[in-house]
Write a protein that holds these residues in place. Sequence first.
Motif, short mmCIF file in Angstrom:
data_model
loop_
_atom_site.label_atom_id
_atom_site.label_comp_id
_atom_site.label_asym_id
_atom_site.label_seq_id
_atom_site.Cartn_x
_atom_site.Cartn_y
_atom_site.Cartn_z
N ASP A 203 0.82 -1.21 0.00
CA ASP A 203 0.00 0.00 0.00
C ASP A 203 0.86 1.26 0.00
N ALA A 204 2.03 1.18 0.68
CA ALA A 204 2.87 2.37 0.82
C ALA A 204 3.79 2.58 -0.38
N GLU A 207 3.14 5.68 -2.28
CA GLU A 207 3.16 6.93 -1.54
C GLU A 207 4.56 7.54 -1.56
N ARG A 209 7.88 9.01 -0.12
CA ARG A 209 8.55 8.77 1.16
C ARG A 209 9.00 10.10 1.76
N GLN A 210 8.67 10.30 3.05
CA GLN A 210 9.11 11.50 3.74
C GLN A 210 10.58 11.39 4.09
N VAL A 215 10.52 13.25 9.54
CA VAL A 215 9.90 12.28 10.45
C VAL A 215 10.37 12.53 11.88
N VAL A 335 3.58 10.45 12.18
CA VAL A 335 4.46 9.93 11.13
C VAL A 335 3.66 9.09 10.15
N PRO A 336 4.17 8.91 8.91
CA PRO A 336 3.53 8.00 7.98
C PRO A 336 3.54 6.56 8.50
N ASP A 337 2.63 5.75 7.99
CA ASP A 337 2.51 4.37 8.46
C ASP A 337 3.82 3.61 8.32
N ARG A 338 4.57 3.88 7.26
CA ARG A 338 5.80 3.11 7.04
C ARG A 338 6.86 3.40 8.10
N ASP A 339 6.71 4.50 8.85
CA ASP A 339 7.71 4.88 9.85
C ASP A 339 7.25 4.62 11.28
N ARG A 340 6.28 3.73 11.45
CA ARG A 340 5.81 3.43 12.82
C ARG A 340 6.91 2.87 13.70
#
Length: 401
Positions: A203-204, A207, A209-210, A215, A335-340
């Motif tokens: 899903d990411a 998107e 990337r930040q 972050v 933060v974005p989901d990928r950076d949890r």
Amino acid sequence: MSHAPTEQQQPILRIPGMRALLGVSLLGFAGYALLLPTAPLWATRGGVDEGGAGLVNAVLMLATVAFQTTVPWALRRWGWRTTLVAGVQLLGLPSFGLLLTDQLAGILAVSAVRGAGFAIVTVCGASAIAELVDASRRGRAIGVYGLAVAVPQLILVPSAAWIAESVDFRVVFVLGALPALAVPFAAALGRRLDVVARDAARDAAAEPRQARGRVLLALVVPSLVLLAVTTPGGALLTFAPQFRHGATVAVFGLLGFTAAAALSRWLVGAPADRFGPRRFVPPLLALCAAGLALCAWSLSDGGPGAAVLVAGMTVVGISYGSLQNLTLVTAFAAVPDRDRSVASAVWNIGFDAGTGLGSLVVGFIAAGTSFSVGLLTTAALCVVVAAVALVGGRAAGRRSA
């Protein structure tokens, strides 16, 4: 016609993976709590002084913070299952090494390895909440997770040293390996999270990337709030037995502090989900400052009796537990989901750094002046950070309006 509840409607404990997470947390923190007071005491039995004994948990926390920075990389490199299984074994199995030596070098080596395992368990535990539970109920889930973390410490930290001295140190060291029994829970949780991570990665992928700097910048305010409340918390946990009212009062004070922290971390979850976490942060920091002022007053020359100290520590515990929940919810939302996993690592580093800083700074101030001055200094820190959080919350509200 009735319909089965969606995953977002299920009770928190029925969400796939949550029970395995609680199993990892209960067993992991049981092993951590058992050795926290006992390993330094074992070092004194080997002949070291208070300074050497203090190194035992200092090395544990230093290794924890150092390895917490590597956990997001490990999750990407080896996946959740392998990382979690390694973590619970690194936290639990070295406890058996204390059966073989009471010499400081050996105890410090055990502490360092356990710190690596504790880093994995703490970062993965907090990250797992964000992966398993929808954002709309994350506060409640963090509250349940917080209970699983707090209950073993509430029961075992006060009793571990008594068991060691009244029964046998070897009993505590064998029980200290309890995290290794969490391997089945870690494997089950890891399998679930590996599936979730693969789906999230797809899903990411589309998107943007930040940048890592953005972050980390988004995590500054929740980390600062956490640091402000864990610094006095670490000081109270470290120095309560040295306060002028004596050991019995310290026990009651610590029980009030830890019980209030556990309950408030759980109970604040539902209001955080309903109203958002930001509005609660400044008042809770002000409450923490008030509780610290009560403690300082009780410890001053001619101050009131022990009941005021117990009350003050209990008030601080309310803020200490509540803000742990609220800052973690805020960090995940920032933060974005990928950076949890990055948010979890930064949050855990802030928690452990604040705990260590409280011991170091308040101890240094108290040596030159008094514990009252040291605690009032941390109260001033809470007031300053409350103002920062208030301004930051208003700015965030204007941006989202």
